[in-house]
Write a protein that holds these residues in place. Structure first.
Motif: not given
Length: 217
Positions: A68-90
């Motif tokens: 059974q899966f659930y979705e967390t509350k959406l986390t909004e980014l400060k800047e649009f399309d700013s995903w570099h920090w997630v790519e670094q986490a990867n």
């Protein structure tokens, strides 16, 4: 008294048909980042173009109740399309390997496997029900009322799938497959769908679903 009743009726209509934030041609774009290696945690990004101009991180986790899966509350980014920090986490987190396949004519075939997925057949019944009962609503309202009864799973070959999660903003009938990710170790398929239908303000109703599978012998 009659005037008050009319006002309340109109207010209820507009509240029901409100598409939340998704107004003014909010076209969706999804980005899959990674799945954690030792648990069922999926990291996905969503860009909303048009008047929305927002980016959200979507994190999906398995609950303690099995599949059974659930979705967390959406986390909004400060800047649009700013995903570099997630790519670094990867780059620093342990993640599960996967096979990624883009669709060909709306279907996907995974190499070196006997697994393939195709869109479901056209469903005129659900389309009529959507146009009749929820003509202006976006998919979130449809999914809230219909649940899994409003969803057609893809046609799968080589596996027996179980739907364990679907993104509430997507419409899951009369869709095509955009891209799919196969996790052979944990036996998941993450499937991104593309809907030809739009809702208020010509906003898209693309989405994704998560399938847990066993091999069909």
């Amino acid at each position: 008294m009659k005037l008050l009743a009319c006002v309340l009726l109109l207010l209820g209509f507009f509240l029901r048909t409100s598409p939340d934030k998704r107004t003014g041609g909010c076209n969706q774009e999804f980005k899959f980042f990674f799945k954690s290696k030792h648990d069922d945690a999926f990291w996905i990004g969503e860009n909303l173009y048009g008047d929305c101009g927002e980016s959200h991180l979507i994190q999906i986790f398995s609950s303690s109740q099995g599949n059974q899966f659930y979705e967390t509350k959406l986390t909004e980014l400060k800047e649009f399309d700013s995903w570099h920090w997630v790519e670094q986490a990867n780059q620093v987190l342990k993640t599960e390997e996967y096979i990624a396949v883009k669709s060909y004519n709306g279907s996907v075939n995974f190499p070196v496997t006997n697994i393939s997925l195709s869109p479901p057949v056209a469903n005129s019944f659900l389309l009529t029900q959507k146009q009749t009962s929820f003509p202006y609503d976006c998919a979130k309202h449809w999914n809230k009322n219909m649940g899994k009864q409003g969803i057609d799973l893809p046609i799968c070959k080589g596996i027996k799938p179980e739907l364990v999660y679907f993104y509430k903003e997507g419409l899951y009938f009369n869709y095509t497959i955009e891209q799919a990710y196969l996790f052979t170790q944990s036996k998941y398929i993450l499937l991104f769908t593309k809907s030809q239908h739009t809702c208020n303000g010509e906003s898209t109703m693309h989405g994704f679903m998560l399938l847990k599978f066993t091999i069909d012998n």
